[in-house]
Design a protein around this motif. Sequence first.
Motif, PDB file in Angstrom:
ATOM      1  N   SER A 456     -20.968  -1.276  10.449  1.00 48.45           N
ATOM      2  CA  SER A 456     -20.650  -2.569   9.828  1.00 48.45           C
ATOM      3  C   SER A 456     -21.840  -3.527   9.850  1.00 48.45           C
ATOM      4  O   SER A 456     -21.693  -4.697   9.520  1.00 48.45           O
ATOM      5  CB  SER A 456     -19.459  -3.212  10.544  1.00 48.45           C
ATOM      6  N   LYS A 457     -23.004  -3.023  10.270  1.00 54.38           N
ATOM      7  CA  LYS A 457     -24.259  -3.794  10.300  1.00 54.38           C
ATOM      8  C   LYS A 457     -24.152  -5.020  11.199  1.00 54.38           C
ATOM      9  O   LYS A 457     -24.644  -6.105  10.878  1.00 54.38           O
ATOM     10  CB  LYS A 457     -24.685  -4.193   8.886  1.00 54.38           C
ATOM     11  N   ALA A 458     -23.527  -4.836  12.339  1.00 53.39           N
ATOM     12  CA  ALA A 458     -23.348  -5.928  13.286  1.00 53.39           C
ATOM     13  C   ALA A 458     -24.595  -6.089  14.165  1.00 53.39           C
ATOM     14  O   ALA A 458     -25.468  -5.214  14.223  1.00 53.39           O
ATOM     15  CB  ALA A 458     -22.128  -5.660  14.159  1.00 53.39           C
ATOM     16  N   HIS A 459     -24.645  -7.218  14.859  1.00 51.24           N
ATOM     17  CA  HIS A 459     -25.604  -7.434  15.938  1.00 51.24           C
ATOM     18  C   HIS A 459     -24.846  -7.135  17.233  1.00 51.24           C
ATOM     19  O   HIS A 459     -23.969  -7.903  17.634  1.00 51.24           O
ATOM     20  CB  HIS A 459     -26.123  -8.874  15.954  1.00 51.24           C
ATOM     21  N   ALA A 460     -25.170  -6.002  17.856  1.00 49.23           N
ATOM     22  CA  ALA A 460     -24.423  -5.533  19.021  1.00 49.23           C
ATOM     23  C   ALA A 460     -25.251  -5.681  20.291  1.00 49.23           C
ATOM     24  O   ALA A 460     -26.484  -5.632  20.264  1.00 49.23           O
ATOM     25  CB  ALA A 460     -24.005  -4.073  18.834  1.00 49.23           C
ATOM     26  N   LEU A 461     -24.549  -5.865  21.402  1.00 47.82           N
ATOM     27  CA  LEU A 461     -25.187  -6.077  22.700  1.00 47.82           C
ATOM     28  C   LEU A 461     -24.743  -4.977  23.659  1.00 47.82           C
ATOM     29  O   LEU A 461     -23.550  -4.755  23.855  1.00 47.82           O
ATOM     30  CB  LEU A 461     -24.782  -7.450  23.253  1.00 47.82           C
ATOM     31  N   LEU A 462     -25.726  -4.291  24.261  1.00 51.69           N
ATOM     32  CA  LEU A 462     -25.426  -3.176  25.161  1.00 51.69           C
ATOM     33  C   LEU A 462     -26.219  -3.328  26.452  1.00 51.69           C
ATOM     34  O   LEU A 462     -27.427  -3.583  26.429  1.00 51.69           O
ATOM     35  CB  LEU A 462     -25.783  -1.845  24.490  1.00 51.69           C
ATOM     36  N   TYR A 463     -25.513  -3.180  27.564  1.00 49.34           N
ATOM     37  CA  TYR A 463     -26.149  -3.139  28.879  1.00 49.34           C
ATOM     38  C   TYR A 463     -25.983  -1.726  29.445  1.00 49.34           C
ATOM     39  O   TYR A 463     -24.923  -1.404  30.008  1.00 49.34           O
ATOM     40  CB  TYR A 463     -25.495  -4.143  29.827  1.00 49.34           C
ATOM     41  N   PRO A 464     -26.984  -0.863  29.328  1.00 51.13           N
ATOM     42  CA  PRO A 464     -26.839   0.506  29.844  1.00 51.13           C
ATOM     43  C   PRO A 464     -26.535   0.555  31.331  1.00 51.13           C
ATOM     44  O   PRO A 464     -25.894   1.484  31.812  1.00 51.13           O
ATOM     45  CB  PRO A 464     -28.205   1.136  29.534  1.00 51.13           C
ATOM     46  N   GLY A 465     -26.989  -0.464  32.098  1.00 53.82           N
ATOM     47  CA  GLY A 465     -26.727  -0.481  33.535  1.00 53.82           C
ATOM     48  C   GLY A 465     -25.305  -0.860  33.892  1.00 53.82           C
ATOM     49  O   GLY A 465     -24.843  -0.594  35.009  1.00 53.82           O
ATOM     50  N   GLY A 466     -24.592  -1.485  32.962  1.00 51.68           N
ATOM     51  CA  GLY A 466     -23.180  -1.810  33.134  1.00 51.68           C
ATOM     52  C   GLY A 466     -22.862  -2.536  34.427  1.00 51.68           C
ATOM     53  O   GLY A 466     -23.619  -3.376  34.918  1.00 51.68           O
ATOM     54  N   MET A 467     -21.705  -2.197  34.999  1.00 49.69           N
ATOM     55  CA  MET A 467     -21.224  -2.865  36.202  1.00 49.69           C
ATOM     56  C   MET A 467     -22.130  -2.616  37.402  1.00 49.69           C
ATOM     57  O   MET A 467     -22.279  -3.473  38.274  1.00 49.69           O
ATOM     58  CB  MET A 467     -19.797  -2.402  36.507  1.00 49.69           C
ATOM     59  N   ARG A 468     -22.755  -1.426  37.434  1.00 50.82           N
ATOM     60  CA  ARG A 468     -23.631  -1.114  38.573  1.00 50.82           C
ATOM     61  C   ARG A 468     -24.804  -2.090  38.639  1.00 50.82           C
ATOM     62  O   ARG A 468     -25.275  -2.444  39.732  1.00 50.82           O
ATOM     63  CB  ARG A 468     -24.154   0.325  38.439  1.00 50.82           C
ATOM     64  N   GLU A 469     -25.267  -2.533  37.495  1.00 55.07           N
ATOM     65  CA  GLU A 469     -26.389  -3.461  37.427  1.00 55.07           C
ATOM     66  C   GLU A 469     -25.931  -4.899  37.707  1.00 55.07           C
ATOM     67  O   GLU A 469     -26.597  -5.645  38.425  1.00 55.07           O
ATOM     68  CB  GLU A 469     -27.022  -3.383  36.041  1.00 55.07           C
ATOM     69  N   ALA A 470     -24.803  -5.276  37.115  1.00 52.77           N
ATOM     70  CA  ALA A 470     -24.289  -6.632  37.296  1.00 52.77           C
ATOM     71  C   ALA A 470     -23.780  -6.869  38.710  1.00 52.77           C
ATOM     72  O   ALA A 470     -23.753  -8.011  39.180  1.00 52.77           O
ATOM     73  CB  ALA A 470     -23.173  -6.909  36.293  1.00 52.77           C
ATOM     74  N   CYS A 471     -23.374  -5.808  39.398  1.00 49.85           N
ATOM     75  CA  CYS A 471     -22.906  -5.902  40.786  1.00 49.85           C
ATOM     76  C   CYS A 471     -23.854  -5.112  41.687  1.00 49.85           C
ATOM     77  O   CYS A 471     -23.436  -4.208  42.416  1.00 49.85           O
ATOM     78  CB  CYS A 471     -21.475  -5.392  40.917  1.00 49.85           C
ATOM     79  N   HIS A 472     -25.132  -5.440  41.587  1.00 46.28           N
ATOM     80  CA  HIS A 472     -26.124  -4.678  42.350  1.00 46.28           C
ATOM     81  C   HIS A 472     -26.049  -5.024  43.836  1.00 46.28           C
ATOM     82  O   HIS A 472     -25.337  -5.936  44.246  1.00 46.28           O
ATOM     83  CB  HIS A 472     -27.534  -4.911  41.793  1.00 46.28           C
ATOM     84  N   ARG A 473     -26.811  -4.292  44.616  1.00 44.12           N
ATOM     85  CA  ARG A 473     -26.845  -4.494  46.060  1.00 44.12           C
ATOM     86  C   ARG A 473     -27.997  -5.426  46.440  1.00 44.12           C
ATOM     87  O   ARG A 473     -28.831  -5.779  45.621  1.00 44.12           O
ATOM     88  CB  ARG A 473     -27.029  -3.155  46.786  1.00 44.12           C
ATOM     89  N   LYS A 474     -28.022  -5.796  47.714  1.00 43.81           N
ATOM     90  CA  LYS A 474     -29.125  -6.613  48.218  1.00 43.81           C
ATOM     91  C   LYS A 474     -30.436  -5.846  48.094  1.00 43.81           C
ATOM     92  O   LYS A 474     -30.500  -4.646  48.346  1.00 43.81           O
ATOM     93  CB  LYS A 474     -28.864  -6.997  49.676  1.00 43.81           C
ATOM     94  N   GLY A 475     -31.462  -6.547  47.662  1.00 40.23           N
ATOM     95  CA  GLY A 475     -32.773  -5.926  47.507  1.00 40.23           C
ATOM     96  C   GLY A 475     -32.958  -5.191  46.193  1.00 40.23           C
ATOM     97  O   GLY A 475     -33.998  -4.558  45.975  1.00 40.23           O
TER      98      GLY A 475
END
Length: 640
Positions: A456-475
């Motif tokens: 549909s020729k959209a502007h799409a947003l993808l985070y390959p790291g997903g939840m693991r990246e958004a909820c990362h660990r310390k360090g």
Amino acid sequence: MKEKQKNPYALELEKTERELRSSRKSLEDYFEQSKILITKSNGGGPPQWFSPLEGGSRLDNSPLLLFLPGIDGTGLGLSTQHNSLGKIFNIWCLQIPVKDRTSFLGLVKFIEKTVRSESYQFPSRPIYLVGESLGACLALAVAACNPDVDLVLVLANPAKSFEKSWLMPLIPLLEVLPIQHQLTIPYMLSLMTGDSLRMAMDNALKGFPLEQTIGGLSQDLVARSSYLNVLANILPRETFLWKLQMLKTASAYANSRLHAVKCQTLVLSSGKDQLLPSEEEGHRLYLELLKCENRKFNDSGHFLFLEHDFDLVSVIKGARFYRRGKYLDYISDYIPPTPPEFKKLYESNRLFMLATSPVMLSSFEDGKIVRGLAGVPSEGPVLFVGYHMLLGHDVVPLISNFLLERNILIRGLAHPMLFIRKKKDGMLPPLSQFDAVRTMGAVPVSGSNFFKLMSSKAHALLYPGGMREACHRKGELYKLFWPEQSEFVRMAARFGAKIVPFGVVGADDFGELVFDYDDQMKIPFLRDYIKKVSEEVVSLRTEANGEVGKQEPHFLGTIPKFPGRFYYYFGKPIETEGRKQELRDRGKAHELYLQVKSEVENCIAFLKERRESDPYRNILTRIAYQAAHGFDAEVPKFDL
């Protein structure tokens, strides 16, 4: 100095604001139209459908919406919603004349006849039954009797719990003491008109002119006396008694047939309903009905549809209840947010936007870096691939700035937990908390939805790291957690999409992570809690190797900081047009995948370095600048 040109979206927002300020009072319309209806029919005649004149040109294949009225029976209970509803629905409203004495089951059969006829003519389209109080019971009864028809129910404060209402003991009193009705009508009016002073204060806070606010309050107070006469004509004593007796029948019938209701149902519950225990009933229906969602409106009264700040279309869109076919299509059934909808969402995040003062940078195809988003391709399909900041704080400023600056709507590929749960009364936050995300265009991440967005020729947003990246660990700050195998390259190449790698930094200036997943897994009861929560959501990448497969939902412990700035850098677009055959080769696709990942890391490194030279990185310096230049002034950025 040349005046900065505003984009069409900002201009449309201003135009809509002006139209809202000059619009008539909604209750005036309701009572005036009710008076006309009663005068024309002299209060007599059988139940009938009418289609309101308001509304714009409808979308193709718009579904039919049948409005089933409450105790008033006028069919005008949606009058404040007609303009917006008329753009996406074909609206028919049921009018039950004042002198009509059709029984509850007679009304059910009347509605059922229309439903079956329309379903036969348009078998691939759903039929929406929107009912309030009594009308909600009618909708439940019709749905129970017609399980083979594709129905969608939207029920506002259903009268299914009428036996718990203060109106229930009023029935025997009305039968012997007519004076009781004279006391009831003014009370019903006060419930319909609401708190005029509170409405006036709301208008003042929204920036409406003071003279208009005061004038509107005075007009409301004067108008109430005329409303009393109209309401007394809508509900004379005999009709009022008949409707109360019908409510008793309707409640009993709906309760006895509830097990047979299998269709999609959206229950709207008011927290300050003084006629019915609607909040309690809404939760009960949510648990009892198979395909039910519940939305609460804590500050609203019984007559929800007539309230000045209620928007039914926005609620339906946010709950992802709008569809034009047998099944919901997240792409073709999506309706972009209107300027007022976006303004409401933006205002709810305004303090966060002010605190983080986002800096946007982008690159043209020749590599030139510019302030703002001018380097981002206007024509889709475009795939934005980037780093997911702690707890996903990066999403709101990103989507808001694209819409405000470039009039580009970004459609995010999001975790399915924002759309569906395995358990209704589980441990996760209610789905209603993510209505704004869905309104702004997010779709569940899947191959089919990705395919449809690109096609549909959209502007799409993808985070390959997903939840693991958004909820990362310390360090692990600013560390990418991408799958070992490429996931998006060949799909992008299939449609010749431009891939825009981007980085974002600023989470370390906003909060410090002190209690992460590893810490929680060492505590037995928290470990058990995380396992139970994980069972409530659809799992992703269960077969993936490495850290990316560890995406169990959990809450993070963070310590807030004095907010620094958020910085975004959208790198040079990577062209895939004409490379479809080349990138079918897994090796070539993986090379491009690693290139995109490397570019994202470079964007992050660039921002981390350049933000050090930003004199306005600290919130205190930004406040001082805005105090001197105005709080709407754009805070300067570092030199490029």
